[in-house]
Write a protein that holds these residues in place. Structure first.
Motif, PDB file in Angstrom:
ATOM      1  N   UNK A  17       4.647  -2.078  -6.132  1.00 52.91           N
ATOM      2  CA  UNK A  17       5.194  -0.741  -5.873  1.00 52.91           C
ATOM      3  C   UNK A  17       4.379   0.354  -6.559  1.00 52.91           C
ATOM      4  N   UNK A  18       3.175   0.015  -6.992  1.00 45.77           N
ATOM      5  CA  UNK A  18       2.282   1.001  -7.604  1.00 45.77           C
ATOM      6  C   UNK A  18       1.651   1.869  -6.520  1.00 45.77           C
ATOM      7  N   UNK A  19       1.529   3.150  -6.807  1.00 45.58           N
ATOM      8  CA  UNK A  19       0.883   4.100  -5.895  1.00 45.58           C
ATOM      9  C   UNK A  19      -0.563   3.706  -5.659  1.00 45.58           C
ATOM     10  N   UNK A  73       3.609   6.909 -11.010  1.00 42.64           N
ATOM     11  CA  UNK A  73       3.564   5.925  -9.913  1.00 42.64           C
ATOM     12  C   UNK A  73       2.251   5.151  -9.932  1.00 42.64           C
ATOM     13  N   UNK A  74       1.172   5.792 -10.383  1.00 42.52           N
ATOM     14  CA  UNK A  74      -0.112   5.083 -10.446  1.00 42.52           C
ATOM     15  C   UNK A  74      -0.287   4.329 -11.753  1.00 42.52           C
ATOM     16  N   UNK A  88       0.890  -1.169   0.000  1.00 43.66           N
ATOM     17  CA  UNK A  88       0.000   0.000   0.000  1.00 43.66           C
ATOM     18  C   UNK A  88       0.926   1.215   0.000  1.00 43.66           C
ATOM     19  N   UNK A  89       1.251   1.675  -1.223  1.00 42.61           N
ATOM     20  CA  UNK A  89       2.298   2.691  -1.391  1.00 42.61           C
ATOM     21  C   UNK A  89       1.697   4.090  -1.510  1.00 42.61           C
ATOM     22  N   UNK A 118       7.449   5.708  -7.193  1.00 43.69           N
ATOM     23  CA  UNK A 118       7.510   4.485  -6.371  1.00 43.69           C
ATOM     24  C   UNK A 118       7.812   3.255  -7.221  1.00 43.69           C
ATOM     25  N   UNK A 119       7.542   3.343  -8.525  1.00 46.94           N
ATOM     26  CA  UNK A 119       7.751   2.197  -9.417  1.00 46.94           C
ATOM     27  C   UNK A 119       9.224   1.801  -9.524  1.00 46.94           C
ATOM     28  N   UNK A 120      10.136   2.664  -9.030  1.00 47.92           N
ATOM     29  CA  UNK A 120      11.552   2.287  -9.066  1.00 47.92           C
ATOM     30  C   UNK A 120      11.921   1.235  -8.011  1.00 47.92           C
TER      31      UNK A 120
END
Lengths: 437, 437
Positions: B277-279, B268-269, B247-248, B390-392
């Protein structure tokens, strides 16, 4: 910066509400979790200030702590505790001074929290590293020695963790008195009181609850006898960092310097008998056996060490040596008893260690470079030693400054566990607007 | 040096003796434990040679592997598997090529085994350091994707471990065909066949046994849905390295560069919806909300992302935005749905992340140095990111070369787990005859 205490003191002194152990432990857990969040923000100076304040309060409360300890000892004698246990339980001025000095030593250690390793730029342009952070909430379960209360508290505090300490019931008054000094130190430094909580009930159900609250407790460290540790490991739903047996070996290779071999073999067995890094089985390369074993036997005889040998050992040393059974190769004597086996070279020595050892600490004595390198690589123990005594396997001797225990686990921490073992690492990423394509 | 295979091949292909699953798993465990001992001695060149040989055998067996996969797919369709599952199960030339290329990539990674860190002289004269060594035997439990068989085998092999792989029953023929290529590669390089064993029974009792043989298995890594992982964690008596929710959050601070904020929040979404790592929840600082939210909403609308907002979000974006409930703040949507909350500054953002987050990956967008530093220190997630998507949060993007998974645990490995996470460290001590006084 300093975190301010926002939670009431729970469980360090009174017996309020301890009729319901479940609810009491839950309150301790919740308070510890909150305190752990606050502790993440606490800087090194504040943590050191708390340690110094604890030392002052312990100094000021010497008489009270010794009086509490005397009451524990009286009760222990009345309950028929044996002399060894009473000795571990007893505090006196020297032991108290050792505890006070220990706080200053922990304060002097480098703070592991916040250290960033391996920060490197990646092809995307982000920089990535790993930052050392506290583990969170640590539960420590131990037996009679009341100084563990202070040691464990100081190491958990310095590494930025909150802790819940459950000492032995026989030390309950001593632990409560020490806990009060800890609480005053935390208060004085403006740290949350719940950063260190001493379980104030001797009800054994408290342990069962402590090891099964993964929502509040991140890791359990049991310190004590093997049966205690095995039971906790079996029943815990929280990860455990544990120490089981130390069946340690020294292998004396034919290439060894004889004086080093003799000194190491004697020191590793006789310097202390009851420690986990004490030598339990000596492996002697066949070409050395005839000349070295008699010298070793007389050195061990001077220390009163009983020898149990394989057939080849007894052929050299005579029938005075007790024949070793399978059980001897697996034994952690923790006593002036030593098993000796004559082997044909490093290969057989390593096979013996692999089969009978406990993967704690094993040493080779050799002047041969390739053999040393091979033993170092292939022996799968938490400490592998060339040309030194197994007794060095210790947090202080390894330069960790202090240790909370020695782990015989493979994951997370292996061998002596110091401040670093009470931390974990998170990834930190520094970008400049990068997105992933 | 090269370890020679001394144990017969068990369980990689045939169904011999699998009527008795307990006994079969025990044989796999024993063989793996022996293979792990041999693997400790294997040098980097031999491990890379095995990886190269596996690639050649997979290349040569393309047709057989695809035929086996076609049989799995036929059976899957007959059993009514859904399209997403069939897609994960399916191999084609491109995916097979990706698997073959992956072997070369793992071979090219630096070998973590044998690295010695922190070797320092101590006051006694001994030198002490920590050597990176294999974990031992790794059990991996996964679901439908057959490429995991090869990926997991290659990473465990390169890090010097033996592994026992238990894939999904729907991929059993594909996995058996891939296992055969792995076995030929190991044989060709002179490594023990039992270094990689693929469980050849689809009986679910095999999993129960695999996770409860601490004498043979050192760690379990489950890869799959949350319910599988929770069940394994609950039932395992072997330590588990696990991945639960992602839950990012991305927090857009008032000090953010607006273009970076927009790009990161959208990427990120929307870059992929189904990844951990998805928002999932966007936090927007109040001073930004009125100007930025409408721009964000139109960008999300272009991607067809449904928004669920707090009252302040809806006051700006209108009633078209679904009201967010408590469940939305806790949701890992893994879908084109986003929760949005307007907050008053970093303090409230961090409190939200602390309360609702899963400690996986959280990012801040800010140009303020002190805020960035504070967020980095105080947010307790396996990845904490400043000014990037966040996808990194991924082994490849972090430079690990490959990952066996992303750990949401605190002990041992946290965040993306690469080769290093499949190793542990033992202490090594170099002496010159030192004894302890």
């Amino acid at each position: 910066m300093t975190a301010h205490a926002t939670h009431s003191v729970i469980g360090t002194a009174g017996a309020e509400g301890i009729d319901d152990v479940e609810a009491y432990m839950q309150r301790l857990g919740q308070a510890a979790r909150h305190a752990a969040t606050a502790m993440r923000r606490v800087d090194t100076a504040s943590k050191n200030a708390a340690l110094a304040a604890m030392a002052r309060h312990l100094e000021a409360a010497r008489a009270e702590v010794l009086a509490a300890n005397a009451r524990d000892l009286d009760r222990g004698r009345a309950n028929g505790l044996d002399a060894a246990l009473l000795d571990r339980l007893a505090l006196d001025d020297a032991r108290l001074q050792g505890m006070i000095d220990g706080l200053a030593q922990v304060a002097a250690l480098p703070d592991p929290v916040g250290e960033i390793d391996g920060l490197r730029a990646q092809p995307s342009g982000i920089q990535v590293g790993q930052m050392r952070v506290p583990l969170g909430v640590i539960g420590i379960i131990y037996e009679s020695r009341p100084n563990v209360t202070l040691e464990a508290a100081s190491l958990c505090l310095k590494s930025g963790n909150a802790c819940i300490l459950r000492g032995g019931s026989e030390a309950s008054e001593s632990n409560a008195a020490i806990a009060e000094c800890i609480r005053r130190g935390l208060d004085e430094a403006g740290l949350p009181s719940a950063a260190v909580q001493v379980v104030a009930t001797t009800d054994r159900a408290a342990v069962g609850r402590l090891i099964s609250m993964p929502e509040y407790v991140d890791v359990i460290i049991p310190r004590g006898g093997k049966s205690l540790i095995e039971r906790i490991t079996r029943e815990a739903s929280v990860p455990v960092i544990k120490h089981l047996d130390g069946v340690c070996h020294v292998y004396l290779d034919a290439s060894a310097d004889l004086e080093k071999a003799l000194a190491i073999a004697v020191n590793a067995k006789t310097q202390r008998y009851g420690t986990c890094n004490t030598l339990e089985t000596l492996l002697v390369d066949e070409p050395l056996a005839a000349s070295l074993l008699p010298r070793l036997a007389s050195a061990y005889a001077e220390h009163g060490v009983e020898l149990r040998g394989c057939e080849r050992t007894r052929a050299i040393l005579g029938d005075g040596v007790v024949p070793a059974s399978e059980a001897d190769w697996e034994a952690e004597y923790l006593a002036p008893v030593l098993a000796i086996r004559v082997v044909d070279g490093v290969e057989e020595a390593m096979a013996h260690i692999e089969r009978y050892g406990s993967r704690h600490t094993d040493a080779i004595v050799t002047e041969n470079y390739s053999l040393a390198r091979r033993f170092m690589t292939e022996v799968d123990s938490s400490s592998v030693i060339v040309n030194a005594s197994t007794r060095f396997a210790d947090g202080f001797e390894y330069g960790l400054g202090a240790e909370i225990g020695i782990s015989t686990d493979r994951l997370h921490a292996r061998g002596p566990v110091g401040l670093e073992g009470l931390t974990t690492r998170k990834y930190v990423v520094f970008g400049d607007g990068q997105i992933r394509s």
